[in-house]
Design a protein around this motif. Structure first.
Motif, PDB file in Angstrom:
ATOM      1  N   HIS A  23       8.609  11.732  -1.537  1.00  0.00           N
ATOM      2  CA  HIS A  23       9.338  10.581  -0.982  1.00  0.00           C
ATOM      3  C   HIS A  23       8.417   9.862  -0.007  1.00  0.00           C
ATOM      4  O   HIS A  23       8.338  10.201   1.168  1.00  0.00           O
ATOM      5  CB  HIS A  23      10.644  11.051  -0.334  1.00  0.00           C
ATOM      6  N   LYS A  24       7.716   8.864  -0.528  1.00  0.00           N
ATOM      7  CA  LYS A  24       6.599   8.267   0.191  1.00  0.00           C
ATOM      8  C   LYS A  24       7.013   7.534   1.463  1.00  0.00           C
ATOM      9  O   LYS A  24       6.376   7.684   2.504  1.00  0.00           O
ATOM     10  CB  LYS A  24       5.849   7.301  -0.749  1.00  0.00           C
ATOM     11  N   SER A  25       8.115   6.739   1.380  1.00  0.00           N
ATOM     12  CA  SER A  25       8.446   5.942   2.572  1.00  0.00           C
ATOM     13  C   SER A  25       8.970   6.819   3.711  1.00  0.00           C
ATOM     14  O   SER A  25       8.803   6.469   4.879  1.00  0.00           O
ATOM     15  CB  SER A  25       9.410   4.806   2.234  1.00  0.00           C
ATOM     16  N   GLU A  26       9.547   7.974   3.383  1.00  0.00           N
ATOM     17  CA  GLU A  26      10.051   8.875   4.429  1.00  0.00           C
ATOM     18  C   GLU A  26       8.947   9.348   5.374  1.00  0.00           C
ATOM     19  O   GLU A  26       9.232   9.733   6.500  1.00  0.00           O
ATOM     20  CB  GLU A  26      10.701  10.117   3.793  1.00  0.00           C
TER      21      GLU A  26
ATOM     22  N   LEU B 130       0.850  -1.193   0.000  1.00  0.00           N
ATOM     23  CA  LEU B 130       0.000   0.000   0.000  1.00  0.00           C
ATOM     24  C   LEU B 130       0.886   1.244   0.000  1.00  0.00           C
ATOM     25  O   LEU B 130       1.894   1.280   0.711  1.00  0.00           O
ATOM     26  CB  LEU B 130      -0.885   0.011   1.253  1.00  0.00           C
ATOM     27  N   LYS B 131       0.493   2.234  -0.801  1.00  0.00           N
ATOM     28  CA  LYS B 131       1.281   3.484  -0.843  1.00  0.00           C
ATOM     29  C   LYS B 131       0.353   4.681  -0.950  1.00  0.00           C
ATOM     30  O   LYS B 131      -0.676   4.623  -1.623  1.00  0.00           O
ATOM     31  CB  LYS B 131       2.182   3.512  -2.085  1.00  0.00           C
ATOM     32  N   ILE B 132       0.804   5.780  -0.375  1.00  0.00           N
ATOM     33  CA  ILE B 132       0.061   7.032  -0.469  1.00  0.00           C
ATOM     34  C   ILE B 132       0.162   7.573  -1.900  1.00  0.00           C
ATOM     35  O   ILE B 132       1.207   7.463  -2.540  1.00  0.00           O
ATOM     36  CB  ILE B 132       0.604   8.068   0.547  1.00  0.00           C
TER      37      ILE B 132
ATOM     38  N   VAL C 226       9.033  -1.179  -9.449  1.00  0.00           N
ATOM     39  CA  VAL C 226       8.105  -1.066  -8.320  1.00  0.00           C
ATOM     40  C   VAL C 226       7.834   0.381  -7.933  1.00  0.00           C
ATOM     41  O   VAL C 226       6.849   0.672  -7.274  1.00  0.00           O
ATOM     42  CB  VAL C 226       8.537  -1.911  -7.087  1.00  0.00           C
ATOM     43  N   ASP C 227       8.694   1.308  -8.354  1.00  0.00           N
ATOM     44  CA  ASP C 227       8.421   2.725  -8.081  1.00  0.00           C
ATOM     45  C   ASP C 227       8.863   3.552  -9.291  1.00  0.00           C
ATOM     46  O   ASP C 227       9.954   3.334  -9.814  1.00  0.00           O
ATOM     47  CB  ASP C 227       9.178   3.183  -6.820  1.00  0.00           C
ATOM     48  N   ALA C 228       8.021   4.467  -9.713  1.00  0.00           N
ATOM     49  CA  ALA C 228       8.339   5.311 -10.861  1.00  0.00           C
ATOM     50  C   ALA C 228       7.989   6.752 -10.551  1.00  0.00           C
ATOM     51  O   ALA C 228       6.926   7.031  -9.983  1.00  0.00           O
ATOM     52  CB  ALA C 228       7.555   4.837 -12.083  1.00  0.00           C
TER      53      ALA C 228
ATOM     54  N   ILE D 197      -2.858   0.351  -4.315  1.00  0.00           N
ATOM     55  CA  ILE D 197      -2.765  -1.051  -3.900  1.00  0.00           C
ATOM     56  C   ILE D 197      -1.956  -1.725  -4.993  1.00  0.00           C
ATOM     57  O   ILE D 197      -2.324  -1.641  -6.173  1.00  0.00           O
ATOM     58  CB  ILE D 197      -4.161  -1.726  -3.873  1.00  0.00           C
ATOM     59  N   GLN D 198      -0.842  -2.329  -4.644  1.00  0.00           N
ATOM     60  CA  GLN D 198      -0.087  -2.957  -5.720  1.00  0.00           C
ATOM     61  C   GLN D 198       0.480  -4.318  -5.362  1.00  0.00           C
ATOM     62  O   GLN D 198       0.644  -4.667  -4.203  1.00  0.00           O
ATOM     63  CB  GLN D 198       0.981  -2.036  -6.296  1.00  0.00           C
ATOM     64  N   GLU D 199       0.697  -5.063  -6.413  1.00  0.00           N
ATOM     65  CA  GLU D 199       1.331  -6.364  -6.338  1.00  0.00           C
ATOM     66  C   GLU D 199       2.665  -6.225  -5.620  1.00  0.00           C
ATOM     67  O   GLU D 199       3.412  -5.288  -5.874  1.00  0.00           O
ATOM     68  CB  GLU D 199       1.533  -6.793  -7.806  1.00  0.00           C
ATOM     69  N   MET D 200       2.964  -7.147  -4.724  1.00  0.00           N
ATOM     70  CA  MET D 200       4.259  -7.154  -4.039  1.00  0.00           C
ATOM     71  C   MET D 200       5.231  -7.946  -4.911  1.00  0.00           C
ATOM     72  O   MET D 200       5.029  -9.134  -5.154  1.00  0.00           O
ATOM     73  CB  MET D 200       4.080  -7.830  -2.676  1.00  0.00           C
ATOM     74  N   ALA D 201       6.274  -7.272  -5.369  1.00  0.00           N
ATOM     75  CA  ALA D 201       7.254  -7.941  -6.224  1.00  0.00           C
ATOM     76  C   ALA D 201       8.215  -8.739  -5.344  1.00  0.00           C
ATOM     77  O   ALA D 201       8.683  -8.220  -4.335  1.00  0.00           O
ATOM     78  CB  ALA D 201       8.015  -6.908  -7.039  1.00  0.00           C
ATOM     79  N   PRO D 202       8.506  -9.997  -5.704  1.00  0.00           N
ATOM     80  CA  PRO D 202       9.430 -10.786  -4.885  1.00  0.00           C
ATOM     81  C   PRO D 202      10.801 -10.113  -4.818  1.00  0.00           C
ATOM     82  O   PRO D 202      11.214  -9.432  -5.755  1.00  0.00           O
ATOM     83  CB  PRO D 202       9.539 -12.121  -5.626  1.00  0.00           C
TER      84      PRO D 202
HETATM   85  P1  ADP Z   1       9.588   6.051  -2.168  1.00  0.00           P
HETATM   86  O1  ADP Z   1       8.677   7.133  -2.652  1.00  0.00           O
HETATM   87  O2  ADP Z   1       9.913   6.222  -0.727  1.00  0.00           O
HETATM   88  O3  ADP Z   1      10.806   5.910  -3.031  1.00  0.00           O
HETATM   89  P2  ADP Z   1       8.871   3.329  -3.036  1.00  0.00           P
HETATM   90  O4  ADP Z   1       7.646   3.158  -3.847  1.00  0.00           O
HETATM   91  O5  ADP Z   1      10.180   3.235  -3.749  1.00  0.00           O
HETATM   92  O6  ADP Z   1       8.723   4.720  -2.247  1.00  0.00           O
HETATM   93  O7  ADP Z   1       8.836   2.279  -1.862  1.00  0.00           O
HETATM   94  C1  ADP Z   1       9.892   2.171  -0.903  1.00  0.00           C
HETATM   95  C2  ADP Z   1      10.518   0.790  -0.949  1.00  0.00           C
HETATM   96  O8  ADP Z   1       9.540  -0.204  -0.690  1.00  0.00           O
HETATM   97  C3  ADP Z   1      11.108   0.417  -2.322  1.00  0.00           C
HETATM   98  O9  ADP Z   1      12.405   0.906  -2.462  1.00  0.00           O
HETATM   99  C4  ADP Z   1      11.033  -1.097  -2.292  1.00  0.00           C
HETATM  100  O10 ADP Z   1      12.145  -1.637  -1.598  1.00  0.00           O
HETATM  101  C5  ADP Z   1       9.773  -1.367  -1.486  1.00  0.00           C
HETATM  102  N1  ADP Z   1       8.621  -1.558  -2.401  1.00  0.00           N
HETATM  103  C6  ADP Z   1       7.802  -0.611  -2.884  1.00  0.00           C
HETATM  104  N2  ADP Z   1       6.866  -1.129  -3.700  1.00  0.00           N
HETATM  105  C7  ADP Z   1       7.089  -2.453  -3.743  1.00  0.00           C
HETATM  106  C8  ADP Z   1       6.457  -3.553  -4.425  1.00  0.00           C
HETATM  107  N3  ADP Z   1       5.391  -3.378  -5.189  1.00  0.00           N
HETATM  108  N4  ADP Z   1       6.986  -4.784  -4.236  1.00  0.00           N
HETATM  109  C9  ADP Z   1       8.060  -4.968  -3.439  1.00  0.00           C
HETATM  110  N5  ADP Z   1       8.690  -3.987  -2.778  1.00  0.00           N
HETATM  111  C10 ADP Z   1       8.215  -2.730  -2.912  1.00  0.00           C
END
Ligand code: ADP
Ligand code: MG
Length: 231
Positions: free
Chosen positions: A69-72, A60-62, A224-226, A111-116
């Motif tokens: 910078h979402k995770s921050e 899940l992401k905002i 996974v992030d763009a 809501i996104q697929e979790m990449a291995p």
């Molecule tokens: P930020 O805006 O902080 O860069 P990200 O979308 O890159 O946010 O998410 C932070 C971290 O979470 C990524 O660097 C990655 O390690 C992990 N992550 C994010 N999305 C996924 C995903 N769909 N599957 C697996 N790992 C993810």
């Protein structure tokens, strides 16, 4: 008109310079760059419905124009395995974001697929004032941040340019396979680099593009992030 132009025009109209992650990922998809499956939910019910459709685990992401910078800011939660975890994660992200910026504009929750897990690489592009659109490639984490082990090429890139950008990295042996890490699909990464080159040349209003991270697999790769920033 294609989706890319529509998205860029819409952002301009709203006076936004940074595209939202889902917007950037639609553009990537239009250029053949693989991204994680995703949908944007506007409430908890939608969130668990989309999680079911995508398949667990999910991330899940905002989605907010005020948060780059979402995770921050606690705006990313990975590895949610049940509808209950998705519902709780949904509220938790909103709570975290409100603490950071009470009046942040919320578009929804992605809501996104979790990449291995796998080797993380970074694909970037910048518009150099002198050379124009320039593409960058490197390995994620310390390789870029500490060792500055990255390669640049001026667009347009052909397949040989892209291959060189990868094989000339100091960290290239890691991509060829090392101990427990299987070899990465170099052709898939070459494809992403060439597509990125096309994407930024077709759309000169793009000032910066950042696919960070891209997970490199034995077969294929997934963004996974763009992030895309306009002039
Ligand atoms: P930020 O805006 O902080 O860069 P990200 O979308 O890159 O946010 O998410 C932070 C971290 O979470 C990524 O660097 C990655 O390690 C992990 N992550 C994010 N999305 C996924 C995903 N769909 N599957 C697996 N790992 C993810
Ligand atoms: Mg990121």
């Amino acid at each position: 008109m294609n989706q890319t132009t529509k998205i860029i025009n819409q952002a301009k109209k709203e006076g936004r310079k940074t595209l939202l992650e889902p917007e950037a990922k639609i553009i990537c998809t239009e250029y053949g760059i693989p991204v994680t499956k995703f949908r944007v939910a506007s409430n908890q019910m939608e969130a668990s419905k989309y999680a079911n459709e995508i398949g667990y685990p999910v991330v899940l992401k905002i989605v907010s124009p005020d948060i780059i910078h979402k995770s921050e800011v606690g705006g990313v939660i990975v590895n949610l395995k049940t509808p209950a975890e998705v519902t709780a994660g949904y509220s938790k992200i909103l709570e975290n974001v409100k603490k950071y910026k009470a009046d942040a504009k919320i578009v929804g929750i992605l809501i996104q697929e979790m990449a291995p897990n796998s080797t993380e690489v970074i694909v970037g592009a910048i518009k150099d004032p002198q050379f124009g659109q320039t593409v960058m490639f490197g390995l994620g984490g310390i390789f870029v941040e500490v060792l500055k082990d990255v390669n640049f090429r001026i667009a347009p890139l052909n397949v040989d340019d892209a291959k060189e950008m990868i094989t000339e990295l100091k960290a290239y042996p890691l991509l060829k396979g090392f101990r427990n890490t299987p070899p990465a699909d170099i052709d898939a990464l070459v494809g992403i680099l060439c597509s990125t080159s096309r994407l930024v040349l077709d759309n000169p209003e793009i000032k910066e593009l950042d696919l960070n991270p891209v997970l490199a697999y034995q077969k294929g790769a997934k963004t996974v992030d763009a992030r895309i920033i306009l002039e």
